[in-house]
Design an enzyme around this catalytic site. Structure first.
Site, PDB file in Angstrom:
ATOM      1  N   CYS A   1      58.378  44.948  67.269  1.00 53.60           N
ATOM      2  CA  CYS A   1      57.767  45.838  68.088  1.00 53.60           C
ATOM      3  C   CYS A   1      57.033  45.232  68.982  1.00 53.60           C
ATOM      4  O   CYS A   1      55.753  44.598  68.149  1.00 53.60           O
ATOM      5  CB  CYS A   1      57.518  47.300  68.403  1.00 53.60           C
TER       6      CYS A   1
ATOM      7  N   CYS B   1      59.728  11.420  51.603  1.00 51.36           N
ATOM      8  CA  CYS B   1      58.450  12.496  52.066  1.00 51.36           C
ATOM      9  C   CYS B   1      58.052  12.560  53.344  1.00 51.36           C
ATOM     10  O   CYS B   1      57.992  11.506  54.055  1.00 51.36           O
ATOM     11  CB  CYS B   1      57.575  11.156  51.703  1.00 51.36           C
TER      12      CYS B   1
END
Length: 286
Positions: free
Chosen positions: A112, A138
Site C-alpha cells: 500500500c 572480496c
C-alpha cells in the site's frame, strides 16, 4: 536507515510523506487508478521500485502492488509496533506499508504505497537511475574499481543470495549463510548501459575461477551477476555466451533478492584506508 535527500524539488507535503512518514488521504493520489505500462520509481532518488504489471486495484484508496522489483524495497517494523513499513532500499524514503493475508491476488501481498512517494516512468523510457548487483570475490576490490567507471552514480557493499536475515560479516565468512559478498552498482542509464557494466565486471575479476577469487576461497567469494529486470538478465546471458566461445566461465546469473548492507567499515574500504586491491585489477578481455 538514514535518509538520503536527493531530489531538491520536493514539495513540503512530499517531504512530509517521504521523510516524516506521513500519509496522503485515501482516493486522492495520482496513481491510485493509474494502470499504464511502465515502472514506478522513488520520488526522492529515482530508483525503480515497482513494475506496472504488479499493480492491481484494491479499492483501499492507495496504489497497490503485489510484488516489488528485486532488492528495491526494505521492510521494517512500523513505529506503531503493529504494521510493517516499506521504504526505498536505497535512500530510505517512506513508501507506505505492506499487508499479507487479504487474498486480493494469488501472491496474497499488498504493498500500500503513497502516490506522492512515486514517479511513473512510461514503458520505453529510462529511469533517472538504476541498479545492478555484482559478486566477484572480496567486495572491497569490486567496489573500488566500479567507482572509477564513468556513469556509475554510487556503490554500496553488502550481502545477497542467502537465507539468513541481516547477516554479519563474520556469519557470511563461515560460508554457511548462502550469501555472496556483493556490490550494488547504482548507475545513470543515460550515461552507461547494462552491457558496458557487465563487460567491465568481467574485466575486473577472474570469471574462470570456480572456488572464489584469487586467494579468497569460499562460497561467499564466487562470481555472480544479480539482475533486477529482464534486460539485465538478457544482457548477462548474451555476454557470458560470447565469452564461453573462448573461456571457461564460472559466473552464475541469479535474480536479485534482499540486499543486506555490510558494516560501515567495509563501505569505500580502499578510499578509507589508502590501500589498493590485492586481487582485482582491470585487464583486456573483449
Amino acid at each position: 536507515m538514514k535518509h538520503k535527500i536527493i531530489n531538491p524539488n520536493l514539495s513540503d507535503f512530499e517531504k512530509f510523506v517521504l521523510f516524516s512518514k506521513g500519509t496522503e488521504r485515501p482516493f486522492t493520489g495520482e496513481y491510485e487508478n493509474h494502470f499504464k505500462e511502465g515502472i514506478y520509481v522513488c520520488k526522492n532518488c529515482g530508483i525503480p521500485l515497482y513494475n506496472s504489471s504488479d499493480k492491481f486495484h484494491s479499492g483501499c484508496g492507495w496504489p497497490a502492488f503485489d510484488d516489488e522489483i528485486p532488492g528495491a524495497v526494505k521492510k521494517q517494523p512500523d513505529r506503531d509496533g503493529i504494521r510493517t513499513e516499506i521504504v526505498c532500499a536505497y535512500c530510505g524514503a517512506h513508501l507506505g506499508h505492506v499487508f499479507y493475508g487479504e487474498k486480493f491476488t494469488p501472491k496474497d501481498v499488498r504493498h500500500c504505497v503513497n502516490s506522492v512517494s512515486l514517479l511513473f516512468v512510461p514503458k520505453g523510457e529510462k529511469p533517472p537511475i538504476d541498479r545492478m548487483f555484482f559478486a566477484g570475490g572480496c567486495f572491497w576490490g569490486v567496489e573500488h574499481l566500479f567507482k572509477q567507471l564513468e556513469g556509475v552514480f554510487d556503490t554500496r557493499v553488502g550481502y545477497m543470495g542467502g537465507t539468513w536475515k541481516n547477516p554479519t560479516y563474520e556469519q557470511v565468512c563461515t560460508g554457511l549463510t548462502g550469501h555472496y559478498e556483493t556490490v550494488e552498482v547504482i548507475f545513470d542509464p543515460k550515461k552507461i548501459d547494462e552491457e558496458t557494466l557487465v563487460r567491465y565486471f568481467f574485466e575486473i575479476h577472474d570469471f574462470t575461477q570456480e572456488s572464489g577469487q584469487g586467494p579468497d576461497i569460499g562460497e561467499q567469494y564466487k562470481s555472480v551477476i544479480f539482475y533486477t529486470n529482464e534486460t539485465q538478465r538478457r544482457v548477462a546471458e548474451e555476454v557470458i555466451s560470447f565469452l564461453k566461445q573462448k573461456y571457461k566461465v564460472a559466473t552464475q546469473i541469479k535474480r536479485a533478492s534482499d540486499f543486506w548492507l555490510a558494516e560501515d567499515y567495509h563501505q569505500d574500504y580502499y578510499e578509507k584506508t589508502g590501500k589498493v586491491p590485492y586481487c582485482h585489477f582491470r585487464r583486456k578481455v573483449f
